[in-house]
Design a protein around this motif. Structure first.
Motif, PDB file in Angstrom:
ATOM      1  N   ASP A  60     -46.225  91.422  28.496  1.00 22.74           N
ATOM      2  CA  ASP A  60     -44.989  91.085  27.396  1.00 22.74           C
ATOM      3  C   ASP A  60     -43.699  90.979  28.040  1.00 22.74           C
ATOM      4  N   ALA A  61     -43.295  91.801  29.175  1.00 27.11           N
ATOM      5  CA  ALA A  61     -42.135  91.472  29.682  1.00 27.11           C
ATOM      6  C   ALA A  61     -41.947  90.232  30.223  1.00 27.11           C
ATOM      7  N   GLU A  62     -42.964  89.690  31.043  1.00 23.38           N
ATOM      8  CA  GLU A  62     -42.931  88.398  31.488  1.00 23.38           C
ATOM      9  C   GLU A  62     -42.818  87.393  30.324  1.00 23.38           C
ATOM     10  N   LEU A  63     -43.501  87.547  29.127  1.00 15.39           N
ATOM     11  CA  LEU A  63     -43.297  86.793  28.047  1.00 15.39           C
ATOM     12  C   LEU A  63     -41.928  86.567  27.678  1.00 15.39           C
ATOM     13  N   ASP A  64     -41.196  87.814  27.271  1.00 17.08           N
ATOM     14  CA  ASP A  64     -40.013  87.806  26.984  1.00 17.08           C
ATOM     15  C   ASP A  64     -38.837  87.191  27.877  1.00 17.08           C
ATOM     16  N   ALA A  65     -39.224  87.414  29.345  1.00 18.70           N
ATOM     17  CA  ALA A  65     -38.508  86.625  30.242  1.00 18.70           C
ATOM     18  C   ALA A  65     -38.726  85.227  30.041  1.00 18.70           C
ATOM     19  N   ILE A  66     -39.526  84.677  29.844  1.00 21.99           N
ATOM     20  CA  ILE A  66     -39.768  83.147  29.485  1.00 21.99           C
ATOM     21  C   ILE A  66     -39.173  82.785  28.211  1.00 21.99           C
TER      22      ILE A  66
END
Length: 87
Positions: free
Chosen positions: A22-28
């Motif tokens: 989820d954190a990686e998706l938020d960063a993207i």
């Protein structure tokens, strides 16, 4: 001959399922405007590879370069605001 030593697998490595967190998706999601601006700039640069650059082409290239810089500035400011600092 040197022997190869394997390290024990960590629990994080075992739980990796190949999907972004989820954190990686938020960063993207946060970086999408910059990614799109860079893609558009690349499209312009590719279009100009095999022809003489006219004044209109040069303006188009500068406009897309400015958009990339603005997107980078905005991303930096949003990232700094999330972490509590200011850029």
């Amino acid at each position: 001959m040197k022997s190869i030593i394997t390290l024990p697998a960590t629990s994080q490595a075992l739980s990796f399922d190949g999907e972004p967190s989820d954190a990686e998706l938020d960063a993207i999601e946060l970086e999408i405007p910059l990614i799109l601006a860079e893609r558009d700039l690349l499209d312009v640069e590719i279009a100009l590879l095999d022809r003489q650059v006219s004044e209109l082409d040069a303006q188009r290239l500068r406009r897309h370069q400015r958009r990339v810089l603005a997107a980078r500035r905005d991303l930096t400011n949003r990232t700094a605001a999330r972490s509590g600092g200011a850029a």
